[in-house]
Design a protein around this motif. Structure first.
Motif, PDB file in Angstrom:
ATOM      1  N   GLN A 133      -8.292   2.404  -1.980  1.00 20.36           N
ATOM      2  CA  GLN A 133      -7.426   1.280  -1.606  1.00 20.36           C
ATOM      3  C   GLN A 133      -7.829   0.010  -2.347  1.00 20.36           C
ATOM      4  OE1 GLN A 133      -7.609   1.172   2.683  1.00 20.36           O
ATOM      5  NE2 GLN A 133      -5.928   2.648   2.900  1.00 20.36           N
ATOM      6  N   GLU A 134      -9.123  -0.192  -2.471  1.00 20.75           N
ATOM      7  CA  GLU A 134      -9.613  -1.359  -3.203  1.00 20.75           C
ATOM      8  C   GLU A 134      -9.207  -1.256  -4.671  1.00 20.75           C
ATOM      9  OE1 GLU A 134     -10.655  -4.812  -2.384  1.00 20.75           O
ATOM     10  OE2 GLU A 134     -10.984  -3.276  -0.836  1.00 20.75           O
ATOM     11  N   HIS A 135      -9.249  -0.041  -5.176  1.00 22.84           N
ATOM     12  CA  HIS A 135      -8.881   0.241  -6.556  1.00 22.84           C
ATOM     13  C   HIS A 135      -7.394  -0.068  -6.787  1.00 22.84           C
ATOM     14  CE1 HIS A 135      -9.947   3.199 -10.092  1.00 22.84           C
ATOM     15  NE2 HIS A 135      -9.618   2.008 -10.515  1.00 22.84           N
ATOM     16  N   VAL A 136      -6.568   0.300  -5.826  1.00 25.75           N
ATOM     17  CA  VAL A 136      -5.139   0.019  -5.887  1.00 25.75           C
ATOM     18  C   VAL A 136      -4.905  -1.490  -5.992  1.00 25.75           C
ATOM     19  CG1 VAL A 136      -3.043  -0.055  -4.468  1.00 25.75           C
ATOM     20  CG2 VAL A 136      -4.272   2.099  -4.762  1.00 25.75           C
TER      21      VAL A 136
ATOM     22  N   ALA B 193      -3.134   7.487  -2.147  1.00 19.07           N
ATOM     23  CA  ALA B 193      -3.864   6.371  -2.760  1.00 19.07           C
ATOM     24  C   ALA B 193      -4.302   6.745  -4.178  1.00 19.07           C
ATOM     25  CB  ALA B 193      -5.069   5.990  -1.907  1.00 19.07           C
ATOM     26  N   GLN B 194      -4.753   7.983  -4.362  1.00 18.32           N
ATOM     27  CA  GLN B 194      -5.182   8.423  -5.687  1.00 18.32           C
ATOM     28  C   GLN B 194      -4.010   8.487  -6.656  1.00 18.32           C
ATOM     29  OE1 GLN B 194      -7.276  12.095  -4.955  1.00 18.32           O
ATOM     30  NE2 GLN B 194      -9.212  11.043  -4.546  1.00 18.32           N
ATOM     31  N   GLU B 195      -2.884   8.940  -6.163  1.00 17.41           N
ATOM     32  CA  GLU B 195      -1.682   8.988  -6.990  1.00 17.41           C
ATOM     33  C   GLU B 195      -1.253   7.571  -7.367  1.00 17.41           C
ATOM     34  OE1 GLU B 195      -0.013  11.463  -9.176  1.00 17.41           O
ATOM     35  OE2 GLU B 195      -1.164  12.276  -7.491  1.00 17.41           O
ATOM     36  N   HIS B 196      -1.414   6.675  -6.411  1.00 16.69           N
ATOM     37  CA  HIS B 196      -1.062   5.276  -6.614  1.00 16.69           C
ATOM     38  C   HIS B 196      -1.956   4.651  -7.688  1.00 16.69           C
ATOM     39  CE1 HIS B 196       0.471   1.536  -4.184  1.00 16.69           C
ATOM     40  NE2 HIS B 196       0.924   1.548  -5.416  1.00 16.69           N
ATOM     41  N   VAL B 197      -3.232   5.001  -7.662  1.00 10.94           N
ATOM     42  CA  VAL B 197      -4.181   4.520  -8.669  1.00 10.94           C
ATOM     43  C   VAL B 197      -3.738   4.955 -10.061  1.00 10.94           C
ATOM     44  CG1 VAL B 197      -6.512   4.948  -9.598  1.00 10.94           C
ATOM     45  CG2 VAL B 197      -6.220   4.277  -7.198  1.00 10.94           C
ATOM     46  N   MET B 198      -3.356   6.195 -10.174  1.00 14.30           N
ATOM     47  CA  MET B 198      -2.892   6.754 -11.451  1.00 14.30           C
ATOM     48  C   MET B 198      -1.665   5.969 -11.935  1.00 14.30           C
ATOM     49  SD  MET B 198      -4.203   9.340 -13.038  1.00 14.30           S
ATOM     50  CE  MET B 198      -3.845   9.840 -14.720  1.00 14.30           C
TER      51      MET B 198
ATOM     52  N   GLY C 244       0.817  -1.214   0.000  1.00  9.87           N
ATOM     53  CA  GLY C 244       0.000   0.000   0.000  1.00  9.87           C
ATOM     54  C   GLY C 244       0.843   1.252   0.000  1.00  9.87           C
ATOM     55  N   ASP C 245       1.760   1.315   0.939  1.00  9.31           N
ATOM     56  CA  ASP C 245       2.613   2.499   1.021  1.00  9.31           C
ATOM     57  C   ASP C 245       3.787   2.253   1.955  1.00  9.31           C
ATOM     58  OD1 ASP C 245       3.405   5.066   0.369  1.00  9.31           O
ATOM     59  OD2 ASP C 245       1.505   5.978   0.907  1.00  9.31           O
TER      60      ASP C 245
END
Lengths: 218, 218
Positions: free
Chosen positions: B132-135, A131-136, A70-71
């Motif tokens: 988080q689920e999206h990640v 988390a949003q940056e991670h999604v990208m 996750g991080d």
DNA sequence: CGTCATCTTGATTACGCTCAAGCTCCGTGG
DNA sequence: CCACGGAGCTTGAGCGTAATCAAGATGACG
């Protein structure tokens, strides 16, 4: 049950943020050895944590063993804040580390504490932002861009932005970026061949071409 | 500047959650036509929104045009809450829709309103949980699993879990799942061949084998 | 100095992307 | 009411990126 033990050392470390004192005062200091679990996946989330020293990694396992990191949390970072009442990700000590632990009950008892509320809100905001940056990163970047983004962020996280240290293994990086260790390794090699970065050992690197690294990170 | 216009209709819709009234009372009702922008990427985030009817999509563009869809918001869902002071994702009306809009200034004026604080906190929590689920989905699932997860969630989002409606295009789905439209389309076809789902038209489907769909979603 | 975990590199495979047609559905106008 | 047109969806063929499988190289630690 965690093997971590509370530290009762009285000396204060220098506050890492201006609002750090609220947790400093109320929290309990605990040490975790490298690879020790701070909390497990699906455990009840009844604590809030802040890294004092060392690095913490959160990760989640799928039933077949696939892992998503996750991080990574560095000194000063708050972690363990959860949207629900169970930890969706486990937290593990990436290195030996010291963590401030604050019970939710203590937290609720100080619900009117503005400084504390602010810390929590900012932690949640930071968590969401990352988390949003991670999604990208996971959804729309190539392996090359993923690795470049990761290294770029590492260099800008530390004060001195010309180099970076990697406390985490290639496997950790791969599981953070949604890649395999081989791809991470190969990509790092390519970045070196392109004279964008230069490694000394496999855990420390210097940035040779900051602009190129930033551009690859988008 | 948005083309949306405020609606001054006085009639109340049935509250969608018990805490819905705080926004209902303070917010302004606005209508957006299909494909209209609610707010743009990098615009100042000075409003909070809740879907009354229709569906809203958030998305973010990279400089070269690659797009990542952040999430889809259905009636009752709060969106527009940002970790920073600018919108990292744009929000667009996926269908014609009505949205309740609440100014941050109004919001701060009611900072002591517990119901309102609760709504915001829950929205943030839900946002984080979904990110988080999206990640997890983007980082460690195959195309097959991504599509299955997506359809599975759609069916469980609606009350009746035996079927699902897709207000979004294949392109929207692809950009949400980090895939291409072709892969999404092919995967849906494979799921039909496997008798797990059955489409009537390309926007509506029935679940034939719920267990299989759930298993593929992990 | 030897051993083992970690990392790198190589060869091959495969999953998902790209490019390219068709097809379906729906709205529009004859 | 049906023909037409176009956007969106599906399907196919070939390709490329990253995964897998398999050795080696490096480096940390006893």
């Amino acid at each position: 049950m965690s093997l971590a033990y509370p530290l009762h050392t009285a000396h204060q470390t220098k506050p890492l943020t201006t609002a750090a004192d609220a947790i400093d005062e109320l929290g309990l200091r605990m040490a975790f050895a490298k690879d020790e679990e701070v909390y497990g996946q699906d455990e009840d989330a009844d604590m809030l944590y802040r890294v004092v020293s060392g690095v913490v990694r959160t990760s989640r396992l799928m039933s077949d063993g696939r892992r998503q990191v996750g991080d990574f949390y560095y000194p000063g970072d708050v972690f363990g804040l959860e949207p629900g009442d169970a930890h969706r990700f486990a937290a593990e000590a990436l290195t030996d580390c010291v963590v401030l632990v604050l019970k939710q009950s203590t937290l609720r008892a100080h619900a009117d504490d503005e400084a504390l509320t602010k810390i929590i809100w900012e932690a949640a905001a930071r968590e969401l932002e990352r988390a949003q940056e991670h999604v990208m990163l996971l959804g729309r970047k190539s392996a090359f861009e993923k690795v470049a983004s990761f290294l770029n962020e590492i260099t800008h996280r530390g004060a001195d932005s010309g180099h970076g240290d990697l406390p985490m293994s290639r496997q950790d990086i791969a599981d953070y970026l949604g890649l395999t260790i081989e791809t991470v390794s190969r990509t790092i090699s390519r970045l070196q061949t392109a004279a964008i970065i230069e490694f000394e050992g496999c855990r420390r690197f210097h940035v040779r071409n900051d602009a190129a690294l930033a551009r690859l990170s988008e």
